[in-house]
Design an enzyme around this catalytic site. Structure first.
Site, PDB file in Angstrom:
ATOM      1  N   THR A 127     -51.572  62.767 177.281  1.00  0.00           N
ATOM      2  CA  THR A 127     -50.633  63.717 177.890  1.00  0.00           C
ATOM      3  C   THR A 127     -50.944  64.059 179.341  1.00  0.00           C
ATOM      4  O   THR A 127     -50.034  64.429 180.082  1.00  0.00           O
ATOM      5  CB  THR A 127     -50.593  65.030 177.078  1.00  0.00           C
ATOM      6  OG1 THR A 127     -51.912  65.611 177.053  1.00  0.00           O
ATOM      7  CG2 THR A 127     -50.132  64.774 175.656  1.00  0.00           C
ATOM      8  N   PHE A 177     -45.680  60.922 179.335  1.00  0.00           N
ATOM      9  CA  PHE A 177     -46.821  60.891 178.424  1.00  0.00           C
ATOM     10  C   PHE A 177     -47.230  59.437 178.168  1.00  0.00           C
ATOM     11  O   PHE A 177     -46.408  58.524 178.189  1.00  0.00           O
ATOM     12  CB  PHE A 177     -46.458  61.546 177.094  1.00  0.00           C
ATOM     13  CG  PHE A 177     -46.464  63.052 177.119  1.00  0.00           C
ATOM     14  CD1 PHE A 177     -46.872  63.758 178.234  1.00  0.00           C
ATOM     15  CD2 PHE A 177     -46.065  63.775 176.007  1.00  0.00           C
ATOM     16  CE1 PHE A 177     -46.885  65.143 178.250  1.00  0.00           C
ATOM     17  CE2 PHE A 177     -46.075  65.162 176.009  1.00  0.00           C
ATOM     18  CZ  PHE A 177     -46.491  65.844 177.126  1.00  0.00           C
ATOM     19  N   THR A 207     -45.412  71.971 185.634  1.00  0.00           N
ATOM     20  CA  THR A 207     -46.665  72.182 184.907  1.00  0.00           C
ATOM     21  C   THR A 207     -47.818  72.197 185.909  1.00  0.00           C
ATOM     22  O   THR A 207     -47.784  71.502 186.919  1.00  0.00           O
ATOM     23  CB  THR A 207     -46.903  71.079 183.857  1.00  0.00           C
ATOM     24  OG1 THR A 207     -46.858  69.810 184.494  1.00  0.00           O
ATOM     25  CG2 THR A 207     -45.860  71.142 182.766  1.00  0.00           C
ATOM     26  N   PRO A 208     -48.854  72.990 185.641  1.00  0.00           N
ATOM     27  CA  PRO A 208     -49.945  73.135 186.621  1.00  0.00           C
ATOM     28  C   PRO A 208     -50.595  71.815 187.016  1.00  0.00           C
ATOM     29  O   PRO A 208     -50.788  71.552 188.207  1.00  0.00           O
ATOM     30  CB  PRO A 208     -50.926  74.059 185.894  1.00  0.00           C
ATOM     31  CG  PRO A 208     -50.066  74.892 184.991  1.00  0.00           C
ATOM     32  CD  PRO A 208     -49.001  73.946 184.512  1.00  0.00           C
ATOM     33  N   GLU A 218     -49.159  65.155 191.448  1.00  0.00           N
ATOM     34  CA  GLU A 218     -48.084  64.498 192.184  1.00  0.00           C
ATOM     35  C   GLU A 218     -48.075  64.913 193.651  1.00  0.00           C
ATOM     36  O   GLU A 218     -47.820  64.087 194.540  1.00  0.00           O
ATOM     37  CB  GLU A 218     -46.724  64.778 191.552  1.00  0.00           C
ATOM     38  CG  GLU A 218     -45.618  63.962 192.212  1.00  0.00           C
ATOM     39  CD  GLU A 218     -44.263  64.081 191.529  1.00  0.00           C
ATOM     40  OE1 GLU A 218     -43.382  63.249 191.826  1.00  0.00           O
ATOM     41  OE2 GLU A 218     -44.082  65.019 190.729  1.00  0.00           O
TER      42      GLU A 218
END
Length: 407
Positions: free
Chosen positions: A269, A395, A306-307, A313
């Site tokens: 993940t 994922f 998401t953190p 990215e």
């Protein structure tokens, strides 16, 4: 123009920003988060999502089609019809064996499986729908689109998690290059905003828990982000070999010039923290197009909110570009539609190039520390662009990048 690139001649979109292409574009440009309480998720720790407004599958497709298929297929069929109409193609007259269908699916929803399992648990086998299996098989979305459009060439479903839609578009490009078809109907669809989807992503600590402010929950690259927001949707592109598009006098919205893919080989993940493989996908897309870093004037980021993913990215983009071009993430407005996201991002990237306008990232109040990016916020930005790249990561370490250029 190179014969190795393919022409984008049609776009169809069904998203929480709108049930068609133009309303979606307007909603994206408004730059307002669209997450809201979702009664289908009532009682769960995360009970909000981004839902397509005013989508009446019965009216659009007919009750017989909607009865035998799940919602992820409904969304794709409507988007595919719009894309083909936008391309001014006559499905009754085209060379059907030379038309391919490639659709990406991440989770396929499974919105009606709970009732079927209840029937089974209660011993009511006779009450189980004969379409229960068929309507949820991932390949059936490509099959149904193929049947609906009478497209009789290669018919494929791709599944690379949240990169599925982008992978489908890249795969369709490869089919066109190989000479296997003249036209490809390609994109992605998903409907993960179901109770099991919300519950499992909650248990993985992947979802935003901002129940007090659903509209502000999806906030890519923001210092206060705490997870993504479940969404749904579909986007489909009509791709053609340039010679075929020219021969029929088609209007070309843009060109898909390069495609790159890679695998992290790191974790189920979490992305590889140094972004090496994702960077390889981006650079492969440019090399495939015969382009270089300075040819990229805009990045449509995966930007999930998401953190970890946003941080990786952001660093990836910063290292690929000495001075990063303007960046946006659509997920601040429409949430994360998993397998559809890469296709929605690709469609919006083509429209950005065509209109020389970049939609803003919603809910970005303060860029997280260390993210040295030029993120478009608050309002759309007019920007001179000849080429743009669209990222999609999933994922399993799945990475896809698409490079588009103006017509």
């Amino acid at each position: 123009m190179s014969e190795r690139e393919v022409a984008v001649t049609g776009i169809g979109m069904v998203t929480p920003a709108g049930p068609d292409r133009e309303s979606t574009w307007d909603g994206l440009c408004a730059g307002v988060g669209l997450a809201a309480y979702d009664e289908e998720l009532a009682g769960l720790p995360v009970d909000f999502s981004c839902k397509v407004p005013g989508f009446d599958a019965d009216a659009l497709l007919g009750k017989r089609i909607t009865w035998r298929n799940d919602r992820f297929i409904h969304l794709a069929m409507v988007a595919a019809r719009e894309a083909v109409a936008d391309a001014a193609l006559d499905t009754a007259a085209w060379d059907a064996p030379r038309v391919a269908v490639v659709i990406g699916v991440g989770s396929n929803g499974g919105d009606r499986w709970p009732q079927e399992y209840r029937n089974l648990d209660e011993g009511r086998v006779g009450a189980i729908s004969p379409t229960a299996l068929l309507r949820s098989l991932p390949n059936m979305v490509a099959g149904e689109v193929s049947t609906d459009l009478r497209a009789l060439g290669p018919c494929l479903t791709t599944s690379t998690a949240c990169a599925s839609g982008a992978t489908a578009i890249g795969t369709a490009r490869d089919l066109l290059r190989s000479g296997a078809c003249d036209i490809a109907v390609a994109g992605g669809t998903d409907c993960p905003r179901v109770p099991m989807g919300s519950a499992t992503f909650y248990r993985m600590q992947a979802l935003s828990a901002r129940r007090h402010d659903p509209a502000g929950a999806s906030r890519p690259f923001d210092a206060g982000r705490d997870g993504f927001v479940l969404s749904e949707g579909a986007a489909v592109l009509v791709l053609e070999r340039p010679g075929h598009a020219r021969a029929r006098g088609a209007r070309v919205r843009g060109y898909l010039s390069g495609y790159g893919a890679s695998s992290d080989g790191y974790h189920a993940t979490r992305p590889d923290p140094d972004g090496t493989s994702a960077r390889r996908a981006m650079l492969a897309a440019l090399a495939d197009a015969g382009a270089d870093v300075p040819d990229v004037h805009h990045v449509n980021a995966h930007g999930t909110s998401t953190p970890i993913n946003d941080r990786v990215e952001a660093e990836l983009i910063r290292t690929v570009f000495r001075t990063p071009p303007p960046v946006t993430s659509l997920k601040g407005v429409i949430g994360h539609s998993l397998g559809a996201a890469g296709a929605i991002d690709a469609a919006a990237t083509v429209m950005s190039l065509e209109r020389q306008l970049i939609p803003p990232t919603a809910n970005l109040d303060r860029l997280d520390d260390g993210m040295e990016l030029d993120v478009v916020t608050k309002t759309p930005r007019r920007h001179r662009m000849d080429g743009a790249i669209s990222n999609a990561f999933g994922f399993g370490g799945q990475n896809s990048a698409l490079f588009f250029r103006t017509a």
